[in-house]
Design an enzyme around this catalytic site. Sequence first.
Site, short mmCIF file in Angstrom:
data_model
loop_
_atom_site.label_atom_id
_atom_site.label_comp_id
_atom_site.label_asym_id
_atom_site.label_seq_id
_atom_site.Cartn_x
_atom_site.Cartn_y
_atom_site.Cartn_z
N SER A 118 -32.91 70.28 -12.25
CA SER A 118 -32.77 71.02 -10.99
C SER A 118 -33.30 70.20 -9.83
O SER A 118 -34.31 69.51 -9.95
CB SER A 118 -33.51 72.35 -11.04
N LYS A 134 -32.89 76.65 -17.68
CA LYS A 134 -32.17 76.22 -16.47
C LYS A 134 -31.18 77.28 -16.02
O LYS A 134 -31.00 77.52 -14.81
CB LYS A 134 -31.43 74.90 -16.75
#
Length: 472
Positions: free
Chosen positions: A130, A184
């Site tokens: 990310s 995620k």
Amino acid sequence: MQQADIGLIGLGVMGANLALNIAENGYRVAVFNRTVAKTHQFYEDAGDLKDKIVPCETLEDLAKNIRAPRPIILMVKAGEAVDEQIAALKPFLAKDDIIIDAGNANFHDTVRRLAALGPNDPTFVGMGVSGGEEGARHGPSIMVGGTPESYARIEPVLTAISAKYKGESCSALLGPDGAGHFVKTIHNGIEYADMQMIAEVYGILRDGLGLAPDAIGRIFEKWNEGPLNSYLIEITAKVLAATDKDTGKPAVDVILDSAGQKGTGRWAAIEAQMLGIPATAIEAAVAARSISSLVGERKLAADAYGDLLAGRKLVHDAAFIDALEDGLLAGKIAAYAQGFEVMAGASKENGWNVPLATTARIWRAGCIIRSQFLDEIAAAFEGSEGKNLLLAPAFVERMKTGSASLRKVVAEAALAGLPTPALSAALNYFDGYRQQRGTANVIQAQRDFFGAHGFKRLDQDGDFHGPWSDVD
């Protein structure tokens, strides 16, 4: 030529920046792209980092140029492209080599891919990354799912290239097989909710108070100096201050109000539903993006209904601006609580033992949802991994005061006809969660009436049926 420490396939924006990040941190990286010309162009453009980059024209060449056990990062489009790349790469790899999928994969695919590998095949790691383009280049948050042995091989590189928060690396092994990609996915679900709540507050300021983008931007800029301090609040202030070069208008005023989505938010909502864990703020954010895509239908509906609440105006005063700030924070807390509950549920369901405190810590820098209160979330989960965030003492006190502001914001917006799906969902989740006695007793009675499903009683053990045959 000295062998590389790691390999990388796929030199798109994310892959290229991640490769440069690896090289800049002192590790040799062998790179491959399906289009050979792109590989060579990347190498030529690498400047002072060229001596840390090994351009490869074939997958066999790539494998030969990495020291064993050979870790190779895949930065290709999620889905079939990953399966195709694994199949093409496997003939050149050996047992204990490591294929690392760093894309936004569905965790079910990660579990399947690992299970499909034989005892003499390379192993497989699912790695969530990310931070977008900037994070990939200068330090992302990295969420890894795999074996301790495979992580030990790649940990030095990941520690070096990840974002740092007060000297701590924002990279961690969060569990086996699909754990990293699942975390995620939930990260992105929380991101959806966070962005949607910010957009709803922007809508209240724009349509309810009639403020111009630059004035709204200054409000967000001020909020970023307080408890709401976060990357998303920071960039919201910046995009609201930006001017379109072609028209001279505020940039946001020339952007079509139809939000795209790549699927991870929807996956987060689906997994929450499958686990039976409420993630209503995430679900509302996903639905809001779907509604936003109905541009033509929304125009027809606007023409059909007109302005039903033309006479209703919100009061623009300091107290209401403060309520928006506190209400947005309360909504964010509820959304994070939901996201962490989903991660805890999936961890239990799959035997992953995902460390929630560690997850919060590696989100404090590099990632899109990095924010000031992740430190408090990490502290709340230390020693109490199974507890809902809303029960943590620090957040109980915040929600006692913040929920009143959230209630005011949702109520005023509803009376003014301004949609707040995610903020409303967060408030309703909070109110439902804190009810000692809710209303599901009526639902259970209804289910027993039409389907004889039975119910539990408050005063006796066992399963019971109601006296419905006596009802006319």
